[in-house]
Design an enzyme around this catalytic site. Structure first.
Site, mmCIF file in Angstrom:
data_model
loop_
_atom_site.group_PDB
_atom_site.id
_atom_site.type_symbol
_atom_site.label_atom_id
_atom_site.label_comp_id
_atom_site.label_asym_id
_atom_site.label_seq_id
_atom_site.Cartn_x
_atom_site.Cartn_y
_atom_site.Cartn_z
ATOM 1 C CD GLN A 60 -2.363 -1.657 2.488
ATOM 2 O OE1 GLN A 60 -1.895 -1.225 3.527
ATOM 3 N NE2 GLN A 60 -3.283 -2.593 2.475
ATOM 4 C CB CYS A 61 4.393 1.703 -0.442
ATOM 5 S SG CYS A 61 5.710 2.919 -0.546
ATOM 6 N N GLY A 62 3.232 4.272 -1.904
ATOM 7 C CA GLY A 62 3.232 5.063 -3.134
ATOM 8 C C GLY A 62 4.210 4.534 -4.179
#
Length: 180
Positions: A60-62
């Site tokens: 769920q990281c950029g």
């Protein structure tokens, strides 16, 4: 006669396994569980003698879009003794939820085919053995998700790349080519 051959075969097999373990680089001297699986991966058996790009990931990281470039890089060099190896981690609170969800993001959403290990810590005293050794060798623990570490055929860290460097950046691809 058959019994003697069987015993000798077993003995040679055991000696070969002991030799493999004795010659295994520290960075690969562990068994990790595969992502969202009950299967274990003996890193030495799987990766000894290969050039690796070890990456701490988060679903769920950029920077999650880097899975596409990691997969591209893996496919480009995998037939030459290279592999990307992913290690999901929630150390930066960007891989929340179940391991099943992490696997969905990796395998279904991004089509990852390179080996992904089970979620683990990648920094500090709780770091899994691979990242503990990476930090020991390089002096660099991940500061965020998608830090990339190039490991040579002998198990030495030869390159460290931060999250902001694309996996397909020429700095990385040229270093991989040099190591192959």
């Amino acid at each position: 006669m058959v019994f003697k051959a069987l015993v000798l075969g077993l003995l040679f097999g055991l000696l070969a396994k002991e030799t493999l373990a004795a010659s295994c680089p520290t960075i690969l001297n562990s068994t990790q569980r595969a992502l969202n699986s009950t299967n274990d991966v003996n890193l030495c058996e799987q990766f000894q003698g290969k050039v690796l790009l070890v990456v701490n990931t988060a679903s769920q990281c950029g920077f999650t879009g880097q899975f596409e470039q990691l997969e591209q890089l893996h496919n480009q060099f995998k037939d030459q003794g290279f592999s990307v190896v992913g290690f999901p981690s929630n150390d930066f609170n960007q891989d929340l939820g179940s391991e099943e969800n992490t696997a969905k993001v990796c395998f279904l959403d991004f089509g990852v085919t390179f080996p992904m290990m089970a979620r683990s810590s990648v920094k500090g005293q709780q770091a899994n053995p691979v990242f503990f050794e990476i930090a020991k060798q390089s002096g660099v623990s991940p500061k965020w998700n998608f830090y990339k570490y190039l490991i040579d055929k002998n198990g030495a860290v030869v390159g460290v790349f931060s999250s902001g460097i694309s996996p397909t950046d020429t700095k990385i691809t040229q270093m991989i080519e040099q190591q192959l």
